[in-house]
Design a protein around this motif. Structure first.
Motif, PDB file in Angstrom:
ATOM      1  N   UNK A 148       0.844  -1.192   0.000  1.00 17.09           N
ATOM      2  CA  UNK A 148       0.000   0.000   0.000  1.00 17.09           C
ATOM      3  C   UNK A 148       0.874   1.235   0.000  1.00 17.09           C
ATOM      4  N   UNK A 149       0.518   2.221  -0.814  1.00 17.24           N
ATOM      5  CA  UNK A 149       1.300   3.454  -0.906  1.00 17.24           C
ATOM      6  C   UNK A 149       0.549   4.647  -0.326  1.00 17.24           C
ATOM      7  N   UNK A 150      -0.766   4.490  -0.125  1.00 18.05           N
ATOM      8  CA  UNK A 150      -1.588   5.594   0.375  1.00 18.05           C
ATOM      9  C   UNK A 150      -2.308   5.220   1.648  1.00 18.05           C
ATOM     10  N   UNK A 181      -6.018   4.094   1.916  1.00 20.85           N
ATOM     11  CA  UNK A 181      -7.222   3.255   1.947  1.00 20.85           C
ATOM     12  C   UNK A 181      -6.976   2.065   2.870  1.00 20.85           C
ATOM     13  N   UNK A 238      -8.685  -3.095  -0.134  1.00 18.80           N
ATOM     14  CA  UNK A 238      -9.133  -3.056  -1.530  1.00 18.80           C
ATOM     15  C   UNK A 238     -10.334  -3.986  -1.667  1.00 18.80           C
ATOM     16  N   UNK A 271      -9.034   2.676  -5.037  1.00 23.78           N
ATOM     17  CA  UNK A 271      -7.759   2.176  -5.576  1.00 23.78           C
ATOM     18  C   UNK A 271      -6.718   3.305  -5.590  1.00 23.78           C
ATOM     19  N   UNK A 327      -6.573   5.865  -3.742  1.00 26.39           N
ATOM     20  CA  UNK A 327      -6.180   6.131  -2.356  1.00 26.39           C
ATOM     21  C   UNK A 327      -5.214   5.058  -1.848  1.00 26.39           C
ATOM     22  N   UNK A 328      -5.431   3.805  -2.213  1.00 32.21           N
ATOM     23  CA  UNK A 328      -4.524   2.722  -1.821  1.00 32.21           C
ATOM     24  C   UNK A 328      -3.123   2.965  -2.368  1.00 32.21           C
ATOM     25  N   UNK A 329      -3.078   3.420  -3.624  1.00 33.93           N
ATOM     26  CA  UNK A 329      -1.778   3.598  -4.282  1.00 33.93           C
ATOM     27  C   UNK A 329      -1.210   5.008  -4.089  1.00 33.93           C
TER      28      UNK A 329
END
Lengths: 247, 247
Positions: free
Chosen positions: A223-225, A227, A230, B125, B127-129
């Motif tokens: 994960x980079x952010x 949330x 998924x 997605x 937000x995840x990345x």
């Protein structure tokens, strides 16, 4: 001519209990109907509009079951789609059969994925990545649910699904089981074997504790952010992409 | 006490025209409500059950707008969820504002993605990345649609969305534009720059011809099986994963 009884029979197949009782299901729309007719499913009824006939004459002419030219209105009254100007076909359910698994096979296993849209999307993803075998816990969404078939965009005709006691199935597996968790090894640093089982969990609860015991390796999408998680179909796609790109 | 007029006002926000007219929207469920209250959105109304209060007392006590303890029944009559035993919050729409784009930024651009579920999933997605900027053609699904917000699972509060004339926007871009096509370079063999725009097309028609002209590089997800295509949100996720893993 389409009788009231046949129409009633088709409509009843929107419900799981009648699909079981009649041993039949239906699909709607050009993509799913054409894929069904080209597959090894045994189709018994075909309802089609003039428009569908003009584009798929050979499929209609070679149809071995009962076929009926109908209006769009009749099609829409028979099926679950709000709008359908092409076709609807009824076919026989396939038996729920175990399949052989070879060392180099990839299999997707679903521990209680409940949402029909998610299951249909996962079937489409499996088909894109050439993973033809799906094993599902008995509580998972039903393969023949119209929403599953619709979301699969025709891929239902190429994927084998087997519903079973997932714990027993995994217990007997001879290939490694990779389980999707939020705290596993990064998939960017995982060396996936030639074959294996990709195990995905329920939408809210993930993989259940008793199934978790069967997992050989916990894997995670970096994960980079921010949330929290998924969607399960989205995650399945990312796992498949990482597995296949490493081959 | 919650008046009939306030309830009517909240219900009206299910429709786009009233969201525009009132300059307000609402979110439902624990995840979205808590994320909203912790964000920089200006919340004006909070409806919550006893259960929500017992779990999020500080959030409720510090709420600066009007708050109402209500029953589950009232919550469900106000919102769009069939079942909601937690909370609903109303907030002010944000202005549709352009954002600065730096050389190292990644931006997702959507050319007419119409399905609210797809847009919400793409926001999650992104937000995840850690991709915080989304640019959308004016015909794309509306950010404040309850189905978009629901599918975003709280990520709506962290992603900036800008609706604009997409062609003009891309025309002025100083970072490379990678367009998702079925016949581009494999993403496994693409060297993505430090920053760029990932451009995704409409669910049925892909990227439109006039937008295609703006693309610097056509990119494709390798296919191993037989599905004709992937769902646009699923494809977005795979692109993001390939972009981020290569950094």
């Amino acid at each position: 001519m389409l009788s009231k009884n046949t129409l009633k029979f088709i409509k009843s197949l929107q419900q799981k209990k009648f699909r079981r009782l009649e041993g039949s299901f239906f699909v709607e729309g050009t993509k799913n109907v054409t894929e069904l007719l080209l597959s090894d499913f045994v189709s018994t009824h075909l309802l089609y509009t003039e428009k569908f006939y003009s584009q798929h004459q050979a499929l209609v002419d070679n149809f071995r079951g009962e076929s009926f030219a109908v209006t769009q209105k009749v099609l829409e009254s028979a099926g679950a789609f709000k709008s359908n100007d092409s076709a609807l076909a009824v076919a026989k359910l396939k038996d729920n059969k175990a399949f052989a698994i070879h060392d180099s096979d990839w299999v997707i296993a679903l521990d209680d994925v409940r949402d029909p849209g998610n299951l249909g999307t996962i079937i489409r993803i499996a088909d894109w990545y050439g993973i033809e075998k799906l094993v599902l816990s008995e509580e998972s969404a039903e393969f023949y649910n119209p929403k599953v078939l619709q979301a699969s965009m025709g891929s239902f005709s190429r994927i084998q699904c087997f519903y079973t006691d997932l714990k027993l199935f995994l217990c007997e597996s001879k290939i490694p089981i990779y389980g999707a968790f939020l705290d596993g090894t990064s998939i960017y640093h995982t060396k996936f074997e030639k074959g294996g089982i990709l195990l995905m969990g329920n939408e809210s609860n993930g993989i259940s504790p008793e199934i978790e015991q069967m997992v050989n390796q916990k894997v995670t999408i970096p994960r980079f952010g921010h949330a929290e998680s998924l969607n399960v179909a989205v995650a399945t796609a990312i796992f498949c992409d990482n597995i296949k790109r490493s081959k």
